[in-house]
Write an enzyme that holds these catalytic residues in place. Structure first.
Site, PDB file in Angstrom:
ATOM      1  N   LYS A  53      10.991  20.455  34.668  1.00 25.21           N
ATOM      2  CA  LYS A  53      12.181  20.840  34.077  1.00 25.21           C
ATOM      3  C   LYS A  53      12.041  21.905  33.089  1.00 25.21           C
ATOM      4  O   LYS A  53      13.061  22.558  33.051  1.00 25.21           O
ATOM      5  CB  LYS A  53      12.441  19.195  33.192  1.00 25.21           C
ATOM      6  CG  LYS A  53      12.961  18.101  33.856  1.00 25.21           C
ATOM      7  CD  LYS A  53      12.988  16.941  33.231  1.00 25.21           C
ATOM      8  CE  LYS A  53      13.422  15.705  34.216  1.00 25.21           C
ATOM      9  NZ  LYS A  53      13.315  14.418  33.455  1.00 25.21           N
ATOM     10  N   GLN A  97      12.734  11.609  28.351  1.00 28.73           N
ATOM     11  CA  GLN A  97      11.795  11.217  29.197  1.00 28.73           C
ATOM     12  C   GLN A  97      11.682   9.676  29.335  1.00 28.73           C
ATOM     13  O   GLN A  97      10.948   9.420  28.669  1.00 28.73           O
ATOM     14  CB  GLN A  97      10.660  12.060  29.538  1.00 28.73           C
ATOM     15  CG  GLN A  97       9.940  11.811  30.949  1.00 28.73           C
ATOM     16  CD  GLN A  97      10.872  12.250  32.261  1.00 28.73           C
ATOM     17  OE1 GLN A  97      11.312  13.138  32.026  1.00 28.73           O
ATOM     18  NE2 GLN A  97      10.944  11.406  33.039  1.00 28.73           N
ATOM     19  N   ASP A 120      21.731  13.788  30.704  1.00 33.53           N
ATOM     20  CA  ASP A 120      21.333  12.763  31.580  1.00 33.53           C
ATOM     21  C   ASP A 120      22.341  11.763  32.139  1.00 33.53           C
ATOM     22  O   ASP A 120      22.402  11.151  32.856  1.00 33.53           O
ATOM     23  CB  ASP A 120      20.083  11.881  31.313  1.00 33.53           C
ATOM     24  CG  ASP A 120      18.791  12.205  31.932  1.00 33.53           C
ATOM     25  OD1 ASP A 120      18.804  12.692  32.712  1.00 33.53           O
ATOM     26  OD2 ASP A 120      17.824  11.750  31.188  1.00 33.53           O
TER      27      ASP A 120
END
Ligand code: NAP
Length: 280
Positions: A53, A97, A120
């Site tokens: 990422k 995460q 997200d």
């Protein structure tokens, strides 16, 4: 023989577009999209995802910060970091995460992220928006699938779409995006009766189960489009999907390979969401 939906190529194309838009945003408004990624603990797979990422951000000209916190981080410490990023003007997107170590409450952290920075799209506010069809941020993996379909000229409108899997991050939002694209959608799961027969109805079959080679030729209608979201590690370390590619490829009209199908699109859509947040 099926058309191969090349996620690597399509992902590179979309990232190039994001790079160009990012350069223009910087020149015209002086804004550089910024993404903060928080990782707690040493999970090796998560470490790889986070590295990828950060690298992807760099490639398209974003600013990024990675916070590597020790496994023993407390809820208060993690929440305090999220709070500080929520009010940091250089940061437009915040990603925690997952999975987090067991002693931490994922829901508590995800609820704490400012929905305007929730790239997200896991915050209930954004999940609700996806349901309504009025969305800024799309959940990355399902959005990646929609982008693959669009750029392969596959329109779900009026088609029978079957999604296997009903997780909050893939199956459910996937079904919703297909519905908004005017597909007629069925969601299947581990309690679905006669799964193979339901799947054989599908013009577009999306598989997100997490079981290697689960979908065989007996579950696919000749000419169907087959999208394999699964990512499973074989014993020899190789990555494989939920679809038995060698069996299904000869009868499908189009299919995504694993690796090189849906996988590369997920981070690309994260970049897209971060750009959207910065450009708001
Ligand atoms: P998950 O949370 O474990 O959900 C799996 C779903 O599959 C559940 O809804 C489960 O049904 C269903 N299922 C399991 N066994 C089944 C069976 N025998 N028949 C029918 N349905 C069955 O997994 P996930 O997070 O959605 O991920 C699914 C797969 O996608 C995994 O391989 C994951 O690694 C991969 N993935 C890939 C990406 C990417 O970027 N390419 C991103 C995210 C996930 P129940 O609800 O009834 O248990």
């Amino acid at each position: 023989m099926a058309m191969l939906i090349d996620g690597k190529r399509i992902s590179a194309l979309v990232r190039e577009e994001i790079k160009e838009k990012t350069a223009a945003l910087k020149t015209e408004k002086g804004i550089v999209p910024g993404l903060a990624v928080i990782i707690v603990g040493e999970d090796p797979a998560s470490q790889v995802y986070v590295r990828n990422k950060a690298r992807a951000c760099e490639e398209v000209g974003f600013y990024s910060e990675v916070y590597r916190l020790p496994a023993e981080t407390t809820q208060e410490e993690l929440n305090a970091l999220v709070d500080s990023l929520n009010v940091n003007d250089a940061i437009h997107g915040i990603l925690v995460q997952l999975p987090l170590p067991k002693h931490l409450d994922e829901t508590d952290v995800l609820l704490r992220i400012n929905p305007d920075k929730d790239v997200d799209a896991f915050h209930p506010y954004n999940v609700g928006n996806i349901m309504i069809g009025d969305y800024r941020f799309l959940p990355c993996t399902p959005a990646g699938v929609m982008e693959l379909l669009k750029r392969s000229n596959i329109d779900p409108a009026g088609k029978k779409c079957v999604v296997i899997g009903r997780s909050n991050i893939v199956g459910k939002p996937m079904a919703m995006l297909l519905l908004h694209a005017n597909g007629t959608v069925t969601i299947c799961h581990s309690r679905t009766k006669d799964l193979a027969a339901v799947c054989r109805e599908a013009d577009i079959l999306v598989v997100a189960i997490g079981r290697a080679d689960f979908v065989g030729a007996d579950m696919v209608k000749p000419g169907a489009v087959v999208i394999d979201v699964g990512m499973n590690r074989r014993e020899d370390g190789k990555l494989t999907g939920d679809v038995n590619f060698s069996e299904v490829e000869p009868i499908a009209s189009a299919i995504t390979p694993v690796p090189g199908g849906v996988g590369p699109m997920t981070i690309t859509m994260l970049l897209q969401n971060t750009f959207t947040a910065a450009n708001k």
